[in-house]
Write a protein that holds these residues in place. Structure first.
Motif: not given
Length: 304
Positions: A88, A86, A78, A57, A76, A90, A109-113
């Motif tokens: 990503y 904007h 952002e 972050d 991943e 990957r 880092s994305t919430p799915e990471t």
């Protein structure tokens, strides 16, 4: 050092990104070597469990005089910048951002990471191009098989594959995956110096075995590099290369310049002006610049 020698560089742990810092391993710059080609900064991180480390972050922050290269193995990120990009980051895809005269961006880092693992690299811009306009490029290189290795060439040319991503000096950047016990010989540009940053497994470069987080440096003059995975499992490394960067640079915080006055002006512009533009969509404040030292900053170059 001679062309056939291998210099081993070790990393140091540093916090990245302000109060919510994650720890990264920094291999460049260091006292013995400021650059490899135009590569002037190499952070290597992970694999980190985001649930434990908090992930990445990094609030909006500025850059001048450089290009940033983001390359992931897992996870991943952002990316938002003051161009309005904007995007990503990957695995297997390069995002290259040109700071030039000034740009700002954030990385989260994305919430799915669940696992974050990769490298963050910087390229110093030569004097003729260091005030170039800000820009952003993306490329997903196709894997190339060579003997017992799989390559993804994200900058420059290797093993017959060429990246379309634009740089301002001759460069090479590639991810290498070596099968257990595999040996691969790669033809290289003799005008380049190279750095092999090992991520996973043990890799022998000539007679020198490099362990994870170590970087093996070779001077110009080689027409090939021979790598052997001495591990019983897959090995991974990032190969960096380029013609020696003949200019002295000053690196301070997120800026690259040539004089102390330029660094101080860039800091002032970040704190009080609009040189770097605005990053929209980041849920928080931008990073303040640290205090400058009271003594003048000195330019550095590689040892001869």
């Amino acid at each position: 050092m001679g062309a056939n020698e291998v210099e081993v560089l070790t990393a140091r742990d540093v916090p990245l990104g302000g109060p919510r810092a994650m720890t990264v391993r920094r291999t460049l710059p260091q006292r013995s070597r400021t650059l490899i080609g135009a590569w002037c900064f190499a952070d290597h991180y992970g694999p980190d469990l985001v649930a434990e480390s908090g992930g990445m972050d990094v609030a909006p922050h500025p850059h001048t005089g450089l290009q940033t290269v983001s390359w992931l193995f897992t996870g991943e990120i952002e990316h938002r910048d003051s161009l309005g990009t904007h995007a990503y980051v990957r695995p297997g895809e390069i995002n290259l951002m040109t700071g030039g005269h000034g740009i700002s961006h954030s990385e989260v880092s994305t919430p799915e990471t669940t696992v974050l693992h990769g490298v963050q690299l910087w390229l110093a811009l030569p004097d003729a191009h260091r005030h170039t306009p800000r820009a952003f490029q993306h490329h997903a290189p196709k894997p190339v098989r060579v003997d017992g290795a799989e390559l993804r060439v994200f900058l420059g040319t290797l093993a017959g594959d060429t990246s379309p991503v634009r740089t301002f000096t001759p460069l090479l950047g590639a991810e290498l995956l070596l099968d257990p016990g595999a040996t691969v010989t790669l033809d290289t540009e003799p005008a380049f110096e190279h750095g092999l940053l090992v991520d996973e497994g043990d890799i022998r470069l000539d007679a020198t075995v490099l362990h994870p987080t170590e970087l093996g440096y070779t001077a110009p003059g080689r027409t090939s590099l021979t790598l052997t995975n001495t591990s019983p499992h897959r090995a991974r490394a990032v190969l960096l290369g380029g013609t020696p960067f003949g200019e002295e640079i000053i690196m301070w915080w997120n800026f690259i310049a040539r004089t102390d006055a330029e660094i101080r002006q860039a800091r002032e512009d970040w704190m009080t002006g609009d040189r770097f533009g605005e990053v929209h969509g980041y849920p928080g404040d931008r990073l303040p610049a640290p205090e400058l030292p009271t003594t003048p900053l000195k330019a550095r170059r590689n040892p001869r």
